[in-house]
Design a protein around this motif. Structure first.
Motif, PDB file in Angstrom:
ATOM      1  N   LYS A  57       0.834  -1.210   0.000  1.00 27.83           N
ATOM      2  CA  LYS A  57       0.000   0.000   0.000  1.00 27.83           C
ATOM      3  C   LYS A  57       0.869   1.260   0.000  1.00 27.83           C
ATOM      4  O   LYS A  57       0.588   2.225  -0.717  1.00 27.83           O
ATOM      5  CB  LYS A  57      -0.926   0.012   1.222  1.00 27.83           C
ATOM      6  N   ILE A  58       1.908   1.247   0.811  1.00 28.87           N
ATOM      7  CA  ILE A  58       2.800   2.406   0.892  1.00 28.87           C
ATOM      8  C   ILE A  58       3.510   2.628  -0.438  1.00 28.87           C
ATOM      9  O   ILE A  58       3.616   3.759  -0.920  1.00 28.87           O
ATOM     10  CB  ILE A  58       3.814   2.237   2.051  1.00 28.87           C
ATOM     11  N   LEU A  59       3.987   1.541  -1.051  1.00 27.12           N
ATOM     12  CA  LEU A  59       4.665   1.657  -2.354  1.00 27.12           C
ATOM     13  C   LEU A  59       3.727   2.204  -3.412  1.00 27.12           C
ATOM     14  O   LEU A  59       4.101   3.068  -4.211  1.00 27.12           O
ATOM     15  CB  LEU A  59       5.217   0.301  -2.797  1.00 27.12           C
ATOM     16  N   LYS A  60       2.515   1.682  -3.420  1.00 27.88           N
ATOM     17  CA  LYS A  60       1.527   2.112  -4.417  1.00 27.88           C
ATOM     18  C   LYS A  60       1.254   3.610  -4.283  1.00 27.88           C
ATOM     19  O   LYS A  60       1.253   4.338  -5.281  1.00 27.88           O
ATOM     20  CB  LYS A  60       0.228   1.317  -4.237  1.00 27.88           C
ATOM     21  N   LYS A  61       1.069   4.061  -3.056  1.00 29.16           N
ATOM     22  CA  LYS A  61       0.762   5.475  -2.812  1.00 29.16           C
ATOM     23  C   LYS A  61       1.990   6.367  -3.042  1.00 29.16           C
ATOM     24  O   LYS A  61       1.906   7.390  -3.718  1.00 29.16           O
ATOM     25  CB  LYS A  61       0.254   5.649  -1.385  1.00 29.16           C
ATOM     26  N   THR A  62       3.126   5.960  -2.503  1.00 29.24           N
ATOM     27  CA  THR A  62       4.328   6.793  -2.561  1.00 29.24           C
ATOM     28  C   THR A  62       4.847   6.972  -3.982  1.00 29.24           C
ATOM     29  O   THR A  62       5.250   8.065  -4.369  1.00 29.24           O
ATOM     30  CB  THR A  62       5.446   6.187  -1.685  1.00 29.24           C
ATOM     31  N   PHE A  63       4.824   5.892  -4.759  1.00 33.31           N
ATOM     32  CA  PHE A  63       5.420   5.932  -6.095  1.00 33.31           C
ATOM     33  C   PHE A  63       4.387   5.908  -7.222  1.00 33.31           C
ATOM     34  O   PHE A  63       4.753   5.780  -8.386  1.00 33.31           O
ATOM     35  CB  PHE A  63       6.413   4.776  -6.260  1.00 33.31           C
ATOM     36  N   SER A  64       3.094   6.008  -6.890  1.00 34.12           N
ATOM     37  CA  SER A  64       2.005   6.015  -7.882  1.00 34.12           C
ATOM     38  C   SER A  64       2.111   4.823  -8.831  1.00 34.12           C
ATOM     39  O   SER A  64       2.174   4.978 -10.052  1.00 34.12           O
ATOM     40  CB  SER A  64       2.007   7.324  -8.667  1.00 34.12           C
ATOM     41  N   LEU A  65       2.099   3.634  -8.261  1.00 32.29           N
ATOM     42  CA  LEU A  65       2.241   2.405  -9.044  1.00 32.29           C
ATOM     43  C   LEU A  65       0.923   1.631  -9.100  1.00 32.29           C
ATOM     44  O   LEU A  65       0.093   1.748  -8.202  1.00 32.29           O
ATOM     45  CB  LEU A  65       3.313   1.500  -8.417  1.00 32.29           C
ATOM     46  N   SER A  66       0.778   0.830 -10.133  1.00 27.95           N
ATOM     47  CA  SER A  66      -0.377  -0.067 -10.238  1.00 27.95           C
ATOM     48  C   SER A  66      -0.131  -1.282  -9.345  1.00 27.95           C
ATOM     49  O   SER A  66       0.995  -1.511  -8.882  1.00 27.95           O
ATOM     50  CB  SER A  66      -0.559  -0.529 -11.684  1.00 27.95           C
ATOM     51  N   ASP A  67      -1.164  -2.076  -9.134  1.00 28.66           N
ATOM     52  CA  ASP A  67      -1.011  -3.290  -8.336  1.00 28.66           C
ATOM     53  C   ASP A  67       0.026  -4.226  -8.953  1.00 28.66           C
ATOM     54  O   ASP A  67       0.836  -4.819  -8.234  1.00 28.66           O
ATOM     55  CB  ASP A  67      -2.352  -4.026  -8.200  1.00 28.66           C
ATOM     56  N   ALA A  68       0.009  -4.364 -10.276  1.00 30.09           N
ATOM     57  CA  ALA A  68       0.968  -5.240 -10.966  1.00 30.09           C
ATOM     58  C   ALA A  68       2.397  -4.722 -10.795  1.00 30.09           C
ATOM     59  O   ALA A  68       3.331  -5.497 -10.562  1.00 30.09           O
ATOM     60  CB  ALA A  68       0.616  -5.351 -12.443  1.00 30.09           C
ATOM     61  N   GLN A  69       2.574  -3.410 -10.889  1.00 35.91           N
ATOM     62  CA  GLN A  69       3.904  -2.825 -10.713  1.00 35.91           C
ATOM     63  C   GLN A  69       4.405  -3.010  -9.279  1.00 35.91           C
ATOM     64  O   GLN A  69       5.578  -3.293  -9.066  1.00 35.91           O
ATOM     65  CB  GLN A  69       3.880  -1.332 -11.066  1.00 35.91           C
ATOM     66  N   VAL A  70       3.505  -2.867  -8.326  1.00 37.27           N
ATOM     67  CA  VAL A  70       3.870  -3.050  -6.920  1.00 37.27           C
ATOM     68  C   VAL A  70       4.327  -4.482  -6.675  1.00 37.27           C
ATOM     69  O   VAL A  70       5.344  -4.718  -6.020  1.00 37.27           O
ATOM     70  CB  VAL A  70       2.701  -2.676  -5.975  1.00 37.27           C
ATOM     71  N   LEU A  71       3.596  -5.434  -7.226  1.00 36.46           N
ATOM     72  CA  LEU A  71       3.961  -6.838  -7.062  1.00 36.46           C
ATOM     73  C   LEU A  71       5.329  -7.125  -7.681  1.00 36.46           C
ATOM     74  O   LEU A  71       6.166  -7.796  -7.070  1.00 36.46           O
ATOM     75  CB  LEU A  71       2.896  -7.745  -7.677  1.00 36.46           C
ATOM     76  N   GLU A  72       5.567  -6.594  -8.865  1.00 33.00           N
ATOM     77  CA  GLU A  72       6.854  -6.786  -9.530  1.00 33.00           C
ATOM     78  C   GLU A  72       7.981  -6.126  -8.729  1.00 33.00           C
ATOM     79  O   GLU A  72       9.044  -6.722  -8.527  1.00 33.00           O
ATOM     80  CB  GLU A  72       6.811  -6.221 -10.952  1.00 33.00           C
ATOM     81  N   LEU A  73       7.741  -4.908  -8.260  1.00 26.70           N
ATOM     82  CA  LEU A  73       8.729  -4.206  -7.445  1.00 26.70           C
ATOM     83  C   LEU A  73       9.026  -4.983  -6.168  1.00 26.70           C
ATOM     84  O   LEU A  73      10.186  -5.134  -5.773  1.00 26.70           O
ATOM     85  CB  LEU A  73       8.238  -2.793  -7.108  1.00 26.70           C
TER      86      LEU A  73
END
Length: 157
Positions: A57-73
């Protein structure tokens, strides 16, 4: 021998002019931040589902990422953590790249992750202290970031 070196240099003449490649289009600061969060979450020898969810959740909000991008990251960062030799390789880059306010926000996010499973182990708190020190933040910032997050989460002080 000189011919070998000359030919090697000619074949790689653009060797020093190449721009560094991004890993899967993620910036290194995103990977390092996520890696640090994972390292902190596993400091009590396990990462709970609540901690994983909070990190994402923090990654998604902080870096404006999609769910797929967050999972990959997250997956890339887990591999990075497994290969790392210590916190300094993460905190050194963050210390050089972030402002004091950004480092303070990072510490608040770190506390959110550590409090996600509603248990704060002595290992987690110790690691948070090390990260705070490595980021050249004061003890006052360490305490303030922790208290702000506890208040936000409704956890008694």
């Amino acid at each position: 021998m000189l011919d070998f070196l000359k030919n090697s240099l000619l074949r790689g003449k653009n060797l020093f002019n190449k721009k560094p490649k991004k890993i899967n289009d993620f910036k290194s600061i995103e990977i390092i931040t996520c890696s640090l969060f994972i390292e902190a979450a596993k400091s009590d020898f396990m990462i709970s589902e609540e901690e994983k969810s909070t990190i994402k959740k923090i990654l998604k909000k902080t870096f404006s990422l999609s769910d797929a991008q967050v999972l990959e990251l997250f997956n890339i960062s887990q591999e990075r953590v497994e290969k790392s030799i210590g916190l300094f390789e993460f905190t050194d880059t963050l210390n050089k790249s972030l402002t004091d306010n950004e480092k303070f926000e990072l510490m608040k996010n770190l506390w959110r992750i550590l409090f996600a499973d509603e248990k704060l182990s002595k290992y987690e708190e110790h690691l948070a202290r090390i990260i705070n020190n490595n980021l050249n933040l004061s003890h006052k910032d360490f305490i303030a970031s922790k208290l702000i997050v506890k208040k936000d989460l409704g956890i008694g002080t």
